[in-house]
Design an enzyme around this catalytic site. Structure first.
Site, mmCIF file in Angstrom:
data_model
loop_
_atom_site.group_PDB
_atom_site.id
_atom_site.type_symbol
_atom_site.label_atom_id
_atom_site.label_comp_id
_atom_site.label_asym_id
_atom_site.label_seq_id
_atom_site.Cartn_x
_atom_site.Cartn_y
_atom_site.Cartn_z
ATOM 1 N N CYS A 1 12.835 6.857 -3.428
ATOM 2 C CA CYS A 1 12.443 6.413 -2.087
ATOM 3 C C CYS A 1 13.655 6.502 -1.158
ATOM 4 O O CYS A 1 14.082 7.578 -0.802
ATOM 5 C CB CYS A 1 11.852 5.003 -2.155
ATOM 6 S SG CYS A 1 10.947 4.559 -0.667
ATOM 7 N N HIS B 1 7.407 4.989 -6.551
ATOM 8 C CA HIS B 1 8.193 3.998 -7.288
ATOM 9 C C HIS B 1 7.737 3.854 -8.736
ATOM 10 O O HIS B 1 7.013 2.913 -9.067
ATOM 11 C CB HIS B 1 8.108 2.639 -6.593
ATOM 12 C CG HIS B 1 8.797 2.596 -5.277
ATOM 13 N ND1 HIS B 1 10.173 2.548 -5.168
ATOM 14 C CD2 HIS B 1 8.320 2.634 -4.014
ATOM 15 C CE1 HIS B 1 10.509 2.542 -3.890
ATOM 16 N NE2 HIS B 1 9.402 2.599 -3.157
ATOM 17 N N GLU C 1 9.348 2.702 -11.023
ATOM 18 C CA GLU C 1 9.898 1.442 -11.562
ATOM 19 C C GLU C 1 8.921 0.279 -11.395
ATOM 20 O O GLU C 1 9.138 -0.794 -11.969
ATOM 21 C CB GLU C 1 11.250 1.118 -10.908
ATOM 22 C CG GLU C 1 11.215 0.659 -9.438
ATOM 23 C CD GLU C 1 11.236 1.816 -8.432
ATOM 24 O OE1 GLU C 1 10.722 2.906 -8.762
ATOM 25 O OE2 GLU C 1 11.752 1.613 -7.311
#
Lengths: 942, 243
Positions: free
Chosen positions: B96, B208, B210
């Protein structure tokens, strides 16, 4: 066509940056112009302006341009104004309004070896279309420029105001003589002159205090007292003794709520109604802080900045309770989006403009600070046109025992975070101060623009708990005066203001003392070393402004001169209690009979009514808003605000559970101002019930719930308005006792009124927002409302009466006297416990609370969210389909578990339909409607 | 066995550092967060890291454009150390804001190529789940992925754009690492969600991963859906660092 020669003041360099391709912002602006009634605007282009003051070379400019302009996305030019469109409007921020872009550019230019004196930013709008002067004025005044924070220039180049950093340069204090025999008339005159906004009892108390102390008042002392005693800070109405129309006197509203919490005596309440936030603990070793605030007036005059700093403020409340913020909530109330521009009162922005600004402001702060914005509501009513309401909430967590500690004599007073400016000085109490003459050129001072990154750094330093400090509070309303004044309450403090870093030079001591500049925290520290190191690591400004004394006085210096010397006992406890009168409401309490329903509503078409309800802005999809907020960061949003097969259904409550935790917390909101207009007491009971339903529906334990109350009301000095408030507090207390769910914190925002062109004062609808935070014992057995599988059975849980007062069926059909507002169902608490057990036992596949629009809307929402069909059995009447009775849910249950559910709930559970794989909702009267059609109605954009 | 050390680089305003630290830990790395301030004082800290991560967020409030100032600061503090890391084939990922930063630094897509991340075509910040198809056999972060990844986006400036030559270069050199499937949320050219450099060790992506490292984080977990863990991207990187 306009063609103006370049008019750059020497040594000010101006860079215009244009998007190279289509700019989506322009489409939005054109639509907004149409909403304002301007149809002749054909095109608009938005450019960014950067102003640099200093002796920069051509090479410097080249470097700055490389830094500021991405050639694939943007084009740029230096020092040109030339216009090729019919009109050009340029704007730049007033001096003193936070400009983080300018701040960063100034900093990084130095890194590149470019020396510049000052930086400012602005915007340029290129307009085409046959605009009259009036059109242009409306566009500029209501859409393109906000005069509260920006200067503008039309068809000529804007000259920016630069802000330079510095320390205070002016000093001085004046004395105000208040003779011990000053008459009420004299006191009122003083009140008006100084804009103290005190009532006569308070003025007499101030007079007598100075007389008995034999002292002459300093002007800043009067400001400090007025601030501390203001409605905003002292909550005079909630602390008043109130006499009712029958002559009885009741305990203060705040004590009623506190007493209720004490009676409930819930073991998980750690701290309630003290400090910055309520604190609870569901799991040993972990505490949760919760708080909700309003930022209504600032959001009305500067929607972006008002909402932005509202979020920042409530996050600091949680930080100020020594907790690490983990999630944000918001409840927004706007005027009807289809309001005609011609119906707007003078000086009021269009509801769409307010909505766009508020949502952008909330998204900007939450997204940038890195907290998930997880729960909320958006409401529309004409009563909010002039007074939009913005509620912002925050939840925090601490993983070590929480001990509230007071500062001790000798502790240093440290101010951390943002710099001090004139922010907020024109707000509320100080609007007509003679001191304002010195700030006449800073009309932006009443509005704060937030700086979420500075606050993020404060969280990085302070969020890990109390290791670094003894005591902490945030700088909110009243600035240092309020923050240090409160911390020093029982011991006293000695403060020196001249070392505080300022945003720009020229601030007088009173401005520093009362500034409401954002992103500042005050801490009491015994040994400053570790805190100072942490601040250096994260780049947070640290200023030692003095120490706590132990002599019970608040003494403030500026450059060695005393500017405030006040007895803290008088400041905090010297205010005489207010006495108020309330006329209690006498609402209609009769429900409808089936015959009355038929008479009032006629032979309404079920499908048509359902579609009208689904497309009503209060019920329709809020997905477009929710996607603007980062609700995924931290990876802990287990039940999200958007759920279901296409991730576009609304969840009842949300669940936050850390990725590896077995447990979590649920957040639910209850709000219904339409009930409030008719029956404030039942509204309060209903919205507590709604907040409870929303957390129970997702899998929370109804015996572990804490509540927040937030009241936005009209002027309580009107005895009927106060009567509604008294009734609402009564309802809150009764509901809390019924559910054994204690209030732990709350806030009131009164005087949300405006003077209409009819000469009457118009109040917002009585708007009570209840936030419920509840323990979710098992993260694995949480439930969402979307239908899951065909063949499952739909069960209606609870008791349905014909209750249509202020119902949304009445609203969409324009029926005004539809009987009583739904009553509280005393059997609800027992039922919620049983439901929780059933959810934990895995008997419930989907669960949805029934609210606006009744069973019909709730079932349609479940079908839409799951993209499944449903076939209703014929045991519900039309009235029963749309009634908004409290205490009810719809459950999806697999056939194997239906008998168990019916057995457990008895008469309170009835089977009302079957989940099907057909994309159709079949209604009891053989009518049917496709899920696609319902979905389209629900997703209509207004 | 010692775990590979992953250095997570953070600027003021970086806010998904904790999420990626958690993901790296689950993926078998030993992660440590390093602030730009600390890099300026001690640039050699980069040399101890087997994996470099530039985390997401709003570094420097996105002032002057997303990732711009972070890029200036990193270039100034550790530009050389990062070049060395690439030449030593230590895996690097920018997520990002980290992707935006790598593009601004010129590391992605790489020398002689021009790309940028523009405003989403919707004109606003957008947070929603997307499905990603791994499409590069060169990229060490995606080459061994066996299923599509599902994870959220949360950005306002994620529209990958580049000139025609760059696009055909990226396609020809197998540098398009991840593509959006079914929905292109921001108007990126060729549905590009992530690209790697010509060496394949540096990946930048807007979504994302994560935020999808345990099964129940999938938004349809209540409907029994369990697929597309973003964790596998980090596992690939860790695995490569161990080689």
């Amino acid at each position: 066509m306009v063609d103006v020669a370049v008019q750059t003041v020497p040594a000010i360099h101006r860079l215009t940056v244009r998007p190279a391709g289509d700019d989506p912002r322009c489409t939005v602006l054109l639509q907004d112009a149409i909403d304002l009634g301007i149809t002749t605007l054909h095109s608009v282009q938005i450019h960014d302006l950067v102003f640099v003051r200093g002796d920069v070379t051509e090479q410097d400019r080249q470097q700055l341009q490389e830094l500021l302009v991405d050639p694939l996305l943007q084009e740029a030019s230096w020092n040109t104004f030339q216009a090729t469109t019919q009109h050009v409007v340029e704007s730049a921020l007033h001096s003193g309004v936070t400009d983080s872009v300018a701040h960063e550019l100034h900093r990084v230019a130095a890194r590149l070896g470019v020396t510049i004196e000052a930086v400012a930013t602005g915007k340029r709008f290129e307009l085409n279309g046959a605009l009259t002067h009036t059109d242009l004025d409306i566009l500029v005044g209501k859409l393109l420029v906000n005069p509260v924070i920006e200067n503008c220039a039309i068809d000529t180049a804007i000259i920016p105001a630069f802000a330079d950093s510095g320390t205070s340069t002016t000093s001085g204090v004046s004395y105000v003589s208040i003779p011990s025999d000053a008459s009420d008339e004299d006191l009122q005159k003083l009140n008006l002159q100084r804009g103290l906004a005190m009532d006569i009892e308070e003025l007499r108390a101030v007079r007598d205090h100075y007389a008995s102390a034999g002292a002459v008042a300093r002007d800043i002392e009067l400001e400090s007292i007025a601030q501390t005693w203001s409605e905003h800070c002292a909550h005079k109405t909630f602390r008043a003794s109130i006499t009712l129309d029958d002559g009885t006197t009741i305990p203060s509203l705040i004590n009623q709520l506190r007493d209720t919490t004490e009676i409930i005596d819930a073991p998980y309440v750690v701290s309630s109604f003290v400090g910055n936030a309520g604190i609870i603990s569901f799991v040993p070793g972990t505490t949760i802080a919760l708080k909700c605030e309003t930022h209504n007036h600032p959001s009305a005059i500067e929607p972006f900045g008002g909402a932005n700093t509202g979020v920042g403020g409530v996050i600091r409340d949680v930080l100020g309770a020594s907790h690490l913020p983990i999630a944000c909530t918001n409840i927004l109330c706007f005027g009807t989006p289809t309001t005609q521009a011609s119906d707007l009162p003078e000086g009021v922005f269009h509801p769409r403009r307010i909505r766009a600004g508020v949502i952008a402001g909330i998204a900007d702060y939450g997204n940038k600070i890195g907290l998930p914005t997880v729960a909320g509501a958006v409401l529309y009513d004409d009563g909010y046109i002039a007074n939009p309401l913005v509620y912002a909430g925050c939840i925090g967590v601490a993983y070590r025992p929480y001990h509230a500690q007071d500062p001790k004599p000798g502790d240093r007073i440290i101010v951390l975070g943002g710099r001090t400016g004139r922010d907020g000085l024109r707000g509320a109490t100080f609007s007509s101060m003679t001191m304002d003459a010195t700030t006449g050129d800073v009309s932006g001072a009443s509005v704060q623009i937030g700086d979420p990154i500075t606050e993020k750094l404060l969280i990085d330093v302070l969020g890990r708990g109390q290791d670094l400090f003894r005591s902490i509070t945030d700088c909110g309303a009243g600035g240092l005066s309020s923050a240090i004044g409160e911390m020093a309450q029982d011991i006293g403090a000695c403060v020196e203001l001249s070392e505080l870093p300022l945003k720009y030079p020229g601030l007088a001591p009173w401005e520093i003392w009362l500034s409401e500049a954002q992103e500042r925290m005050v801490v009491a520290v015994q040994d400053t070393g570790a805190l100072k190191d942490a601040c250096e690591r994260f780049g947070v400004e640290f200023t030692d402004v003095g120490f706590f004394t132990g002599d019970g006085r608040l003494v403030v210096h500026h450059g060695g001169n005393v500017v405030v010397d006040l007895d803290l006992e008088f400041l905090h406890n010297g205010r005489p209690q207010r006495h108020m009168h309330a006329v209690m409401p006498s609402p209609v309490r009769e429900s409808m009979t089936p015959t009355q329903f038929s008479t009032k509503f006629g032979n309404i078409d079920v499908v048509d009514s359902l579609k009208r309800l689904l497309s009503h802005p209060n019920i329709a999809s809020k997905a477009a808003v929710i996607h603007r907020y980062d609700h995924e960061i931290r990876g802990a949003t287990l039940v999200r605000p958007l759920i279901g097969a296409c991730a576009d259904g609304h969840a009842d409550g949300v669940v936050i559970a850390e990725p590896l935790d077995t447990h979590g917390i649920a957040i639910g909101i209850g709000v219904n101002p339409w009930f409030g207009v008719l029956d404030a007491e039942r509204m309060a009971l209903s919205v507590v019930d709604e907040a409870m339903r929303n957390v129970v529906a997702v899998g929370a334990d109804p015996d572990s719930v804490a509540l927040l109350d937030n009241f936005s009301w009209g002027d309580p000095r009107r005895s009927s308005t106060l009567g509604d408030l008294v009734a609402a507090v009564q309802g809150c207390c009764d509901a809390a006792l019924a559910f054994q769910a204690p209030f732990v914190s709350g806030k009131d925002s009164l005087n949300n009124e405006y003077l209409g062109s009819d000469g009457e004062r118009h109040s917002v609808p009585p708007t009570l927002v209840i936030t419920a935070i509840a323990h979710v014992p098992d993260a694995e057995s949480t439930v969402t409302p979307d239908l899951k599988a065909s063949g499952n059975v739909v069960v209606l849980l609870g008791n349905t009466s014909l209750e249509f007062g202020a119902s949304h069926l009445a609203i969409v059909h324009g029926v005004t006297d539809a009987g009583a507002v739904p009553a509280f169902d005393a059997s609800a608490p027992r039922r919620y416990r049983l439901l929780h057990r059933a959810i934990r036992d895995g008997l419930v596949r989907a669960c949805h609370d029934i609210a606006e629009g009744g069973v019909a809307v709730a079932l349609a929402e479940m079908a839409i969210a799951g993209r499944m069909g449903v076939e209703m059995s014929s045991n519900l009447s039309v009235a029963q389909l749309f009634s908004e009775s409290n205490g009810r849910f719809l459950l999806e249950v697999s056939p194997a578990h239906v008998d168990t559910i019916i057995e457990q709930f008895g008469d309170e559970a009835i089977v009302i339909g079957l989940v099907t794989s057909e994309q159709e909702m079949r209604l009891p009267n053989n009518q049917s409607v496709s899920i696609q059609e319902l979905c389209s109605a629900w997703q209509e954009i207004s | 066995m010692t775990l590979p050390v992953a250095a997570v680089l953070c600027a003021p305003g970086t806010n998904r550092d904790n999420d990626v630290l958690f993901a790296l830990q689950l993926a078998g790395a030993s992660p440590v967060a390093i602030l730009t301030n600390e890099l300026l004082q001690n640039p050699s800290r980069i040399n101890d890291a087997d994996i470099l991560v530039i985390a997401g967020g709003f570094s420097y409030a996105d002032a002057l454009g997303a990732g711009r100032l972070f890029a200036v600061e990193l270039e100034h503090a550790v530009g050389e150390q990062i070049s060395t890391a690439i030449s030593e084939r230590r895996p690097i990922i920018g997520i990002c804001n980290g992707f935006q930063t790598l593009v601004r630094m010129g590391i992605l897509p790489g020398t002689g190529q021009r790309a940028a991340l523009g405003h989403n075509t919707s004109g606003v910040f957008d947070c929603r789940w997307v499905e990603l198809e791994p499409s590069s056999k060169k990229c060490v972060w995606t080459q061994n992925l066996s299923e599509n990844i599902e994870c959220p986006i949360a950005h306002g400036e994620g529209r990958f754009t580049c000139d025609d030559d760059t696009l055909s270069n990226l396609q020809r050199n197998d540098q398009v690492a991840l593509r959006y499937i079914s929905t292109n949320p921001n108007g990126s050219v060729d549905n590009i969600a992530g690209v790697c450099d010509s060496t394949g060790v540096v990946l930048g992506l807007m979504p994302h991963p994560e935020n999808h490292v345990v099964r129940r984080q999938h938004p349809q977990s209540h409907r029994g859906v369990s697929r597309g863990l973003g964790l596998s991207i980090f596992q690939s990187g860790v695995c490569y660092a161990r080689r």
